[in-house]
Design a protein around this motif. Structure first.
Motif, PDB file in Angstrom:
ATOM      1  N   SER A  91     -19.979 -31.042  15.765  1.00  0.00           N
ATOM      2  CA  SER A  91     -21.412 -30.728  15.727  1.00  0.00           C
ATOM      3  C   SER A  91     -22.249 -31.857  15.148  1.00  0.00           C
ATOM      4  N   ASN A  92     -21.625 -32.953  14.699  1.00  0.00           N
ATOM      5  CA  ASN A  92     -22.362 -34.088  14.137  1.00  0.00           C
ATOM      6  C   ASN A  92     -23.130 -34.828  15.234  1.00  0.00           C
ATOM      7  N   SER A  93     -24.005 -35.732  14.802  1.00  0.00           N
ATOM      8  CA  SER A  93     -24.778 -36.549  15.741  1.00  0.00           C
ATOM      9  C   SER A  93     -23.861 -37.544  16.448  1.00  0.00           C
ATOM     10  N   PRO A  94     -24.270 -38.061  17.617  1.00  0.00           N
ATOM     11  CA  PRO A  94     -23.431 -39.053  18.327  1.00  0.00           C
ATOM     12  C   PRO A  94     -23.147 -40.298  17.494  1.00  0.00           C
ATOM     13  N   LEU A  95     -24.088 -40.682  16.618  1.00  0.00           N
ATOM     14  CA  LEU A  95     -23.871 -41.854  15.756  1.00  0.00           C
ATOM     15  C   LEU A  95     -22.729 -41.600  14.787  1.00  0.00           C
ATOM     16  N   ALA A  96     -22.736 -40.436  14.126  1.00  0.00           N
ATOM     17  CA  ALA A  96     -21.670 -40.105  13.175  1.00  0.00           C
ATOM     18  C   ALA A  96     -20.326 -39.974  13.880  1.00  0.00           C
ATOM     19  N   LEU A  97     -20.310 -39.390  15.078  1.00  0.00           N
ATOM     20  CA  LEU A  97     -19.045 -39.239  15.811  1.00  0.00           C
ATOM     21  C   LEU A  97     -18.508 -40.582  16.261  1.00  0.00           C
ATOM     22  N   ALA A  98     -19.392 -41.512  16.610  1.00  0.00           N
ATOM     23  CA  ALA A  98     -18.939 -42.836  17.058  1.00  0.00           C
ATOM     24  C   ALA A  98     -18.330 -43.632  15.912  1.00  0.00           C
ATOM     25  N   LEU A  99     -18.944 -43.568  14.725  1.00  0.00           N
ATOM     26  CA  LEU A  99     -18.472 -44.377  13.594  1.00  0.00           C
ATOM     27  C   LEU A  99     -17.396 -43.692  12.774  1.00  0.00           C
ATOM     28  N   ARG A 100     -17.362 -42.364  12.742  1.00  0.00           N
ATOM     29  CA  ARG A 100     -16.438 -41.646  11.863  1.00  0.00           C
ATOM     30  C   ARG A 100     -15.389 -40.838  12.613  1.00  0.00           C
ATOM     31  N   SER A 101     -15.381 -40.874  13.921  1.00  0.00           N
ATOM     32  CA  SER A 101     -14.411 -40.078  14.669  1.00  0.00           C
ATOM     33  C   SER A 101     -13.039 -40.714  14.599  1.00  0.00           C
TER      34      SER A 101
ATOM     35  N   VAL B 204     -17.914 -43.210  24.650  1.00  0.00           N
ATOM     36  CA  VAL B 204     -18.057 -44.544  24.042  1.00  0.00           C
ATOM     37  C   VAL B 204     -19.450 -45.089  24.298  1.00  0.00           C
ATOM     38  N   LEU B 205     -19.943 -44.945  25.536  1.00  0.00           N
ATOM     39  CA  LEU B 205     -21.293 -45.427  25.860  1.00  0.00           C
ATOM     40  C   LEU B 205     -22.353 -44.680  25.056  1.00  0.00           C
ATOM     41  N   GLU B 206     -22.163 -43.385  24.881  1.00  0.00           N
ATOM     42  CA  GLU B 206     -23.113 -42.600  24.081  1.00  0.00           C
ATOM     43  C   GLU B 206     -23.112 -43.066  22.626  1.00  0.00           C
ATOM     44  N   GLY B 207     -21.914 -43.362  22.076  1.00  0.00           N
ATOM     45  CA  GLY B 207     -21.835 -43.856  20.708  1.00  0.00           C
ATOM     46  C   GLY B 207     -22.487 -45.211  20.535  1.00  0.00           C
ATOM     47  N   VAL B 208     -22.280 -46.122  21.487  1.00  0.00           N
ATOM     48  CA  VAL B 208     -22.898 -47.460  21.404  1.00  0.00           C
ATOM     49  C   VAL B 208     -24.412 -47.349  21.529  1.00  0.00           C
TER      50      VAL B 208
ATOM     51  N   ASN C 128     -15.850 -51.569  29.332  1.00  0.00           N
ATOM     52  CA  ASN C 128     -14.974 -52.311  28.407  1.00  0.00           C
ATOM     53  C   ASN C 128     -15.775 -53.033  27.327  1.00  0.00           C
ATOM     54  N   MET C 129     -16.971 -53.488  27.698  1.00  0.00           N
ATOM     55  CA  MET C 129     -17.818 -54.145  26.695  1.00  0.00           C
ATOM     56  C   MET C 129     -18.246 -53.147  25.617  1.00  0.00           C
ATOM     57  N   ALA C 130     -18.530 -51.909  26.010  1.00  0.00           N
ATOM     58  CA  ALA C 130     -18.908 -50.877  25.037  1.00  0.00           C
ATOM     59  C   ALA C 130     -17.754 -50.587  24.081  1.00  0.00           C
ATOM     60  N   LYS C 131     -16.509 -50.566  24.594  1.00  0.00           N
ATOM     61  CA  LYS C 131     -15.350 -50.346  23.731  1.00  0.00           C
ATOM     62  C   LYS C 131     -15.192 -51.468  22.708  1.00  0.00           C
ATOM     63  N   LEU C 132     -15.409 -52.718  23.145  1.00  0.00           N
ATOM     64  CA  LEU C 132     -15.309 -53.851  22.212  1.00  0.00           C
ATOM     65  C   LEU C 132     -16.388 -53.785  21.130  1.00  0.00           C
TER      66      LEU C 132
ATOM     67  N   ILE D 201     -27.007 -48.811  18.678  1.00  0.00           N
ATOM     68  CA  ILE D 201     -28.043 -49.813  18.969  1.00  0.00           C
ATOM     69  C   ILE D 201     -29.433 -49.256  18.679  1.00  0.00           C
ATOM     70  N   ASN D 202     -29.643 -47.954  18.945  1.00  0.00           N
ATOM     71  CA  ASN D 202     -30.957 -47.353  18.692  1.00  0.00           C
ATOM     72  C   ASN D 202     -31.260 -47.229  17.199  1.00  0.00           C
ATOM     73  N   HIS D 203     -30.228 -47.212  16.337  1.00  0.00           N
ATOM     74  CA  HIS D 203     -30.433 -47.088  14.888  1.00  0.00           C
ATOM     75  C   HIS D 203     -30.433 -48.438  14.181  1.00  0.00           C
ATOM     76  N   CYS D 204     -30.478 -49.544  14.945  1.00  0.00           N
ATOM     77  CA  CYS D 204     -30.457 -50.884  14.347  1.00  0.00           C
ATOM     78  C   CYS D 204     -31.775 -51.601  14.629  1.00  0.00           C
ATOM     79  N   SER D 205     -31.985 -52.682  13.879  1.00  0.00           N
ATOM     80  CA  SER D 205     -33.143 -53.542  14.122  1.00  0.00           C
ATOM     81  C   SER D 205     -32.880 -54.377  15.376  1.00  0.00           C
ATOM     82  N   LYS D 206     -33.794 -54.313  16.340  1.00  0.00           N
ATOM     83  CA  LYS D 206     -33.578 -54.961  17.640  1.00  0.00           C
ATOM     84  C   LYS D 206     -33.523 -56.481  17.506  1.00  0.00           C
ATOM     85  N   GLN D 207     -34.421 -57.052  16.717  1.00  0.00           N
ATOM     86  CA  GLN D 207     -34.465 -58.517  16.573  1.00  0.00           C
ATOM     87  C   GLN D 207     -33.188 -59.046  15.919  1.00  0.00           C
ATOM     88  N   GLN D 208     -32.678 -58.328  14.907  1.00  0.00           N
ATOM     89  CA  GLN D 208     -31.459 -58.779  14.228  1.00  0.00           C
ATOM     90  C   GLN D 208     -30.245 -58.661  15.150  1.00  0.00           C
TER      91      GLN D 208
END
Length: 575
Positions: A315-325, A337-341, A389-393, A345-352
């Motif tokens: 029931s966690n968010s896709p971000l938590a499932l991607a990093l903590r699953s 995997v694509l949903e997690g990536v 495959n790029m999303a998995k990396l 990316i949406n929770h990061c600073s785009k310029q950085q």
């Protein structure tokens, strides 16, 4: 043009060659005979028999015949005995087979009744076995170390685990270990230490990613250059944590057991290896390396308990499932995997992100993955970028220790509902907090930290819910089974509806036929009664005219496509 037939090679030999071969064969046979003479192997001589001049020749011949007869009788008796034994064995085997068949039939009947009561042995890789081993560690440990990733400490906290430890009722203590502090800017670590120490005692730690084993020799390359373990085997904060645990053990006046728990890829086993000073637990980049409870003795008073990872709740968010699953990116579906990536990316600073990966501006995460795949040369046939495959990396980089990112602590301190002031005081009791603060500041200053410009700002999703109890875990196989059973039930319902509809249609057809028969009978009766007159009703005549017009329009619509260039319409090809 036909190929010319090749003539077969002749097997005829020249006389010189044939005589030479025969000579060699004769020499070989002569050599073999000489060797046989040397060995002394001679042909067995034939029995000459009894000479005719010997006395009592007839008696000797009778005795010889009698012996032969006795030997034949013995052979026949032995043969009969063997056959009897074989028959007995066959009968016994047949009885046993019949008994086993009966037992299996009875067992199937009994198992059909008591399917819900029987329990299958759990697989070591299953989520239920992980929860069982984790509960063993929590029950056996006096002090629980919850390991947090310094890049996202709030996302690594599990409220269910903390509530289970604080509400255990005994003298269990909970410590927070902030691991991987070398990947976060210095100011950010200090802010997190100030935030977390108000709830639980917190230790700053940098574990060794690669430890030397006793059996591990120094690797030597072709140019005789030794592999340098200095950077990977460095660890900081182990002395502070050991002092804290030994001090608590002295206050208890007994040996203590310390359980190490946390989400996947936070560095639980590597912390135990750093405290031990050598490789005592298996460590790997993949998730779920530790599958059962492992005990490591640090000294006489402290024993470390390594545990499998906490399972993130679906029931966690896709971000938590991607990093903590606990699911490996290589084994999971590409859509997850694509949903997690996308969430990362949406929770990061785009310029950085653009600066870190050295790519141009992008509109959405899919374009980011395609640009990164083109830059790194991950292309499919026809030059299409391999996004999956790029999303998995990318996901492996973010869950591992390659990318340096950091998250800011919350603006105001709001402890969770299970943490009251009394519980916080109980958790801090028995530890030297002043010495802990000083040691944490020393470890933070001793390390080299990245600058905020070279790391990526990350927006945390808050605490991650986890499942600790075995009863609440839902395996993937059971979910699939439930889905399949629901689909089968739906198909059965649809088939039943079709059957009922067909039955209703048949009933309607029968009713129409009965009505037609009644109408025909009524018409015949009226004709017999009044043969010269026709009874006409204005309403019936109007209905007949409308019916005739409809039939004409239908016939025209059916005949129309045949007139237009004789075109065949595939849509009208009904079964």
């Amino acid at each position: 043009m036909k190929r010319p037939k090749l003539r077969k090679a002749s097997k005829r030999l020249s006389c010189h060659k044939r005589y030479k071969i025969q000579k060699k064969i004769r020499e070989h046979h002569r050599k073999v005979r000489k060797e046989a003479k040397k060995r002394g192997h001679k042909k067995p001589k034939k029995d000459p028999g009894i000479p005719s001049a010997a006395p009592f020749k007839e008696e000797l011949l009778r005795e010889a015949e009698q012996r032969k007869q006795r030997l034949e009788e013995l052979k026949q008796k032995q043969k009969l005995n063997r056959q009897k034994e074989h028959e007995k064995k066959r009968k016994l085997e047949a009885k046993k087979n019949a008994a086993t068949v009966k037992e299996k039939a009875e067992g199937k009947e009994s198992s059909g009744k008591s399917k819900g009561k029987t329990k299958k042995p759990l697989n070591k890789n299953s989520k239920k076995s992980f929860c069982r081993e984790l509960m063993k560690v929590l029950e056996a440990s006096d002090v629980v170390l919850e390991v947090l990733d310094a890049r996202d400490p709030m996302g690594c906290r599990c409220p269910q685990l903390e509530q289970a430890v604080t509400s255990s009722g005994g003298s269990k203590k909970l410590l927070l270990v902030l691991n991987k502090i070398d990947l976060v800017p210095k100011d950010n670590i200090e802010k997190w230490l100030n935030y977390l120490k108000k709830e639980f005692p917190t230790v700053a730690f940098k574990s060794a990613t690669m430890m030397k084993d006793k059996t591990m020799q120094e690797q030597v390359t072709k140019r005789h250059a030794r592999v340098d373990f200095s950077e990977t085997s460095q660890y900081f904060g182990s002395k502070c944590l050991l002092k804290l645990l030994q001090g608590y053990g002295k206050t208890q006046d007994r040996a203590i057991q310390v359980g190490v728990v946390g989400f996947p890829n936070v560095g639980k086993s590597s912390i135990i290896n750093s405290l031990k000073g050598k490789r005592a637990c298996n460590v790997g980049l993949t998730r779920g390396v530790t599958k059962s409870m492992q005990t490591v003795h640090l000294d006489k008073q402290t024993k470390m308990l390594d545990s499998p990872s906490i399972i993130a709740d679906p029931s966690n968010s896709p971000l938590a499932l991607a990093l903590r699953s606990i699911i490996d990116p290589e084994g999971s579906d590409s859509a997850d995997v694509l949903e997690g990536v996308n969430a990362i990316i949406n929770h990061c600073s785009k310029q950085q992100v653009m600066m870190h990966y050295n790519i141009p501006d992008f509109r959405d995460p899919e374009e980011f993955l395609s640009l990164l795949a083109q830059k790194r040369g991950m292309l499919k046939k026809g030059g299409v970028p391999d996004i999956e495959n790029m999303a998995k990396l990318v996901l492996c980089d973010w869950t591992g220790a390659r990318i340096k990112y950091y998250s800011q602590p919350p603006g105001f301190q709001k402890p969770p509902p299970y943490l009251t002031e009394q519980k916080i005081a109980e958790m801090q009791e028995g530890f030297n907090l002043n010495n802990l603060e000083q040691e944490n500041s020393n470890t933070v200053q001793a390390l080299k930290h990245p600058s905020p410009a070279s790391s990526i700002a990350f927006q945390s999703a808050g605490m991650t819910n986890g499942t600790i109890e075995e009863n609440k875990v839902i395996e993937e196989g059971s979910e699939r089974g439930n889905m399949e059973t629901s689909k089968e039930e739906e198909e059965e319902e649809e088939e039943e509806e079709e059957f009922t509809e067909s039955d209703n249609d048949e009933d309607d057809v029968e009713e129409e036929d009965d009505d037609d028969i009644r109408e025909e009978s009524q018409v015949q009766v009226t004709r017999k009664a009044k043969p010269g007159k026709r009874q006409t009703n204005p309403a019936n005549s109007k209905e007949q005219r409308a019916g005739n017009e409809r039939s004409r329009s239908l016939s025209f619509s059916l005949d129309k496509p045949a007139d237009e260039d004789d075109a065949y319409d595939f849509n009208t090809d009904y079964v």
